[in-house]
Scaffold this active site. Structure first.
Site, PDB file in Angstrom:
ATOM      1  N   HIS A  24      -0.696 -19.377 -20.547  1.00 51.09           N
ATOM      2  CA  HIS A  24       0.605 -20.256 -20.576  1.00 51.09           C
ATOM      3  C   HIS A  24       1.074 -20.447 -22.131  1.00 51.09           C
ATOM      4  O   HIS A  24       0.051 -21.383 -22.686  1.00 51.09           O
ATOM      5  CB  HIS A  24       0.344 -21.309 -19.777  1.00 51.09           C
ATOM      6  CG  HIS A  24       1.792 -22.071 -19.187  1.00 51.09           C
ATOM      7  ND1 HIS A  24       2.756 -21.268 -18.344  1.00 51.09           N
ATOM      8  CD2 HIS A  24       2.338 -23.052 -19.524  1.00 51.09           C
ATOM      9  CE1 HIS A  24       3.654 -22.067 -18.161  1.00 51.09           C
ATOM     10  NE2 HIS A  24       3.517 -23.392 -18.714  1.00 51.09           N
ATOM     11  N   LYS A 169      11.728 -22.814 -14.493  1.00 50.72           N
ATOM     12  CA  LYS A 169      12.008 -23.647 -15.959  1.00 50.72           C
ATOM     13  C   LYS A 169      11.284 -23.054 -16.967  1.00 50.72           C
ATOM     14  O   LYS A 169      10.453 -22.360 -16.588  1.00 50.72           O
ATOM     15  CB  LYS A 169      11.416 -25.035 -15.903  1.00 50.72           C
ATOM     16  CG  LYS A 169      11.034 -25.684 -17.292  1.00 50.72           C
ATOM     17  CD  LYS A 169      10.805 -27.101 -16.984  1.00 50.72           C
ATOM     18  CE  LYS A 169       9.523 -27.447 -17.814  1.00 50.72           C
ATOM     19  NZ  LYS A 169       9.146 -28.921 -17.765  1.00 50.72           N
ATOM     20  N   LYS A 171      10.026 -22.417 -20.960  1.00 48.44           N
ATOM     21  CA  LYS A 171       9.907 -23.229 -22.322  1.00 48.44           C
ATOM     22  C   LYS A 171      10.672 -22.792 -23.479  1.00 48.44           C
ATOM     23  O   LYS A 171      10.649 -21.458 -23.471  1.00 48.44           O
ATOM     24  CB  LYS A 171       8.238 -23.187 -22.606  1.00 48.44           C
ATOM     25  CG  LYS A 171       7.366 -23.911 -21.552  1.00 48.44           C
ATOM     26  CD  LYS A 171       7.538 -25.582 -21.951  1.00 48.44           C
ATOM     27  CE  LYS A 171       6.712 -26.385 -21.300  1.00 48.44           C
ATOM     28  NZ  LYS A 171       6.807 -27.834 -21.383  1.00 48.44           N
ATOM     29  N   ASP A 200      13.106 -26.203 -21.256  1.00 49.34           N
ATOM     30  CA  ASP A 200      12.419 -27.486 -21.694  1.00 49.34           C
ATOM     31  C   ASP A 200      12.275 -27.325 -23.182  1.00 49.34           C
ATOM     32  O   ASP A 200      11.321 -26.091 -23.580  1.00 49.34           O
ATOM     33  CB  ASP A 200      11.060 -27.748 -21.133  1.00 49.34           C
ATOM     34  CG  ASP A 200      10.449 -28.959 -21.275  1.00 49.34           C
ATOM     35  OD1 ASP A 200      10.956 -29.791 -22.265  1.00 49.34           O
ATOM     36  OD2 ASP A 200       9.296 -29.041 -20.748  1.00 49.34           O
ATOM     37  N   GLU A 226      15.746 -30.203 -20.658  1.00 50.54           N
ATOM     38  CA  GLU A 226      14.635 -31.025 -20.760  1.00 50.54           C
ATOM     39  C   GLU A 226      14.313 -31.431 -22.269  1.00 50.54           C
ATOM     40  O   GLU A 226      14.101 -30.605 -22.981  1.00 50.54           O
ATOM     41  CB  GLU A 226      13.391 -30.833 -19.987  1.00 50.54           C
ATOM     42  CG  GLU A 226      12.447 -31.547 -19.980  1.00 50.54           C
ATOM     43  CD  GLU A 226      11.205 -31.298 -19.002  1.00 50.54           C
ATOM     44  OE1 GLU A 226      11.631 -30.312 -18.007  1.00 50.54           O
ATOM     45  OE2 GLU A 226      10.240 -31.667 -19.259  1.00 50.54           O
ATOM     46  N   ASP A 251      11.745 -36.463 -21.214  1.00 55.06           N
ATOM     47  CA  ASP A 251      10.380 -36.515 -20.574  1.00 55.06           C
ATOM     48  C   ASP A 251       9.499 -37.152 -21.799  1.00 55.06           C
ATOM     49  O   ASP A 251       9.149 -38.097 -21.585  1.00 55.06           O
ATOM     50  CB  ASP A 251       9.851 -34.971 -20.421  1.00 55.06           C
ATOM     51  CG  ASP A 251       8.304 -34.747 -20.240  1.00 55.06           C
ATOM     52  OD1 ASP A 251       8.031 -35.576 -19.844  1.00 55.06           O
ATOM     53  OD2 ASP A 251       7.763 -33.420 -20.075  1.00 55.06           O
ATOM     54  N   LYS A 275       5.809 -38.482 -14.686  1.00 58.97           N
ATOM     55  CA  LYS A 275       4.265 -38.046 -14.674  1.00 58.97           C
ATOM     56  C   LYS A 275       3.613 -39.358 -14.761  1.00 58.97           C
ATOM     57  O   LYS A 275       3.458 -39.983 -15.789  1.00 58.97           O
ATOM     58  CB  LYS A 275       4.281 -37.079 -15.982  1.00 58.97           C
ATOM     59  CG  LYS A 275       5.078 -36.040 -16.076  1.00 58.97           C
ATOM     60  CD  LYS A 275       4.617 -35.171 -17.278  1.00 58.97           C
ATOM     61  CE  LYS A 275       5.644 -34.149 -17.551  1.00 58.97           C
ATOM     62  NZ  LYS A 275       5.269 -33.430 -18.838  1.00 58.97           N
ATOM     63  N   GLU A 329       8.084 -30.062 -10.450  1.00 58.51           N
ATOM     64  CA  GLU A 329       7.458 -28.895 -11.111  1.00 58.51           C
ATOM     65  C   GLU A 329       6.093 -29.007 -10.915  1.00 58.51           C
ATOM     66  O   GLU A 329       5.346 -28.621 -11.824  1.00 58.51           O
ATOM     67  CB  GLU A 329       8.065 -28.610 -12.549  1.00 58.51           C
ATOM     68  CG  GLU A 329       7.326 -29.848 -13.515  1.00 58.51           C
ATOM     69  CD  GLU A 329       7.811 -29.665 -14.988  1.00 58.51           C
ATOM     70  OE1 GLU A 329       8.204 -28.525 -15.395  1.00 58.51           O
ATOM     71  OE2 GLU A 329       7.194 -30.583 -15.660  1.00 58.51           O
TER      72      GLU A 329
HETATM   73 MG    MG Z   1       8.576 -31.336 -20.266  1.00 57.69          MG
END
Ligand code: MG
Length: 375
Positions: A24, A169, A171, A200, A226, A251, A275, A329
């Site tokens: 990832h 989503k 990145k 994001d 995001e 975030d 989170k 997510e």
């Molecule tokens: Mg984020």
């Protein structure tokens, strides 16, 4: 006379590394395995609660790593917790903040293990102890790291087909901004008609870049942006919220309840990403969700790529918060080849479903913990 709750008798920590199905990739780092700090809290009644500390692949996100969490818990927080009455958890949580500044991920790992021990002692599911639930499951967005358009589209379509996910989503931020925008425009051309596509940026762009390029992503059919600008640049976030029709989600700008108040007052976020790790556990996240609800700001359940244990810890709270109307997510366990629990989580129809047993509702598998423990 004051009724006493269960007492904490022992706190122990174990570092484990869980392998992933595929690497990832973030802007500056790639993870092949996810490090997890497993925290166990034993009470005088012989009940054991479990919690997890993770960060997305390393200390880039918020400064903590699983290694720093272990030192902070073992050396500073555990001695404070031992002997404490779990029936007075909010008081203990305040003392944790006075003894150790910052380090929210470490505090969350310990705090959630204590909540689990308390709920198991009472024979209640965590969501019941946290106030009762307003939903039984949470929709789960599938997240894809930085990758070429063809690879992203293939993975997204396969996941929509096999997992029933209704949003993806992506990145961004690893490439030069215009090239990154062209990459996402290509992806959106294939996916935006099929599913909700979100991006994001992890604060990678300055305001000028965001002002120039985000309208192109909006035009391409992106549904949510995001954290386009750095965590500290609340004013830029506010101006982007005013500029764009597409919602802007905070975030990195949203860690504490004080951040929530500032963002709400400045209208610097259309959606909040909650989170438990970044905010230091359940109590702080409840306060953030209350601010969001008071301000009419919907919330989304974000991830630090937790294993099944940490995912459940987050899901129990998210299920109790009326403001969480933008799904989640919580896909971490689906990225990992295995977890630490005896049973896999119940992922169905693009959602994660909550168990009903006491505490987290699921048991650790000690063989798996031993297999993945760091030596
Ligand atoms: Mg984020």
């Amino acid at each position: 006379m004051t009724a006493a709750g269960p007492r904490v008798e022992k706190v122990s920590t174990t570092l484990v590394d869980l392998p992933l199905h595929r690497p990832h990739q973030f802007r500056d780092s790639t993870m092949d395995a996810q490090g997890v700090l497993l925290v166990r809290v034993g009470t005088g009644d012989g009940v054991v609660g479990v919690g997890e500390g993770v960060v997305p692949g390393g200390p880039w996100w918020g400064g903590e790593s699983v290694e720093t969490m272990q030192v902070v818990v073992d050396r500073y927080l555990a001695p404070l917790a031992v002997g404490a009455d779990l029936g007075r958890l909010p008081e203990l949580r305040g003392r944790m903040d006075r003894l150790v500044a910052a380090n929210p991920f470490a505090k969350c790992a310990l705090e959630t293990a204590m909540w689990d021990a308390w709920a198991r002692t009472l024979g209640l599911p965590l969501h019941a102890l946290l106030g009762g639930r307003c939903r039984d499951s949470l929709p789960v967005t599938w997240a894809i790291g930085v990758a070429d358009p063809d690879a992203v589209v293939d993975e997204a379509l396969a996941r929509i087909e096999s997992g029933g996910h209704t949003s993806i989503k992506l990145k961004m931020g690893a490439l030069e901004p215009t090239a990154d925008t062209v990459r996402v425009e290509k992806i959106a051309a294939s996916l935006a008609q099929v599913t909700s596509v979100r991006v994001d940026l992890n604060g990678a762009w300055d305001e000028l870049t965001a002002t120039r390029l985000l309208p192109r992503l909006e035009e391409a059919g992106i549904d949510l942006v995001e954290q386009p600008t750095p965590a500290w640049d609340v004013e830029a976030m506010a101006r982007l919220c005013g500029l764009l029709r597409v919602p802007v989600m905070a975030d990195e700008s949203l860690r504490s309840d004080h951040d929530a108040l500032t963002l709400a007052a400045r209208r610097a976020a259309d959606v909040f990403s909650l989170k438990i790790g970044k905010s230091g556990g359940y109590l702080a996240t409840q306060r953030i969700a209350a601010v969001a609800q008071a301000a009419g700001i919907p919330c989304h359940g974000g991830t630090g790529i937790e294993s099944s244990l940490g995912t459940l810890a987050g899901a129990h709270l998210l299920a109790t918060l009326p403001a969480v109307t933008w799904g989640s997510e919580l896909f971490g366990p689906l990225l990992m080849t295995d977890g630490l629990l005896a049973e896999p989580l119940d992922y169905r129809d693009g959602a994660v479903h909550l168990p009903d047993g006491p505490g987290l509702g699921i048991e650790l598998d000690e063989d798996r913990v031993a297999r993945y423990a760091r030596r």
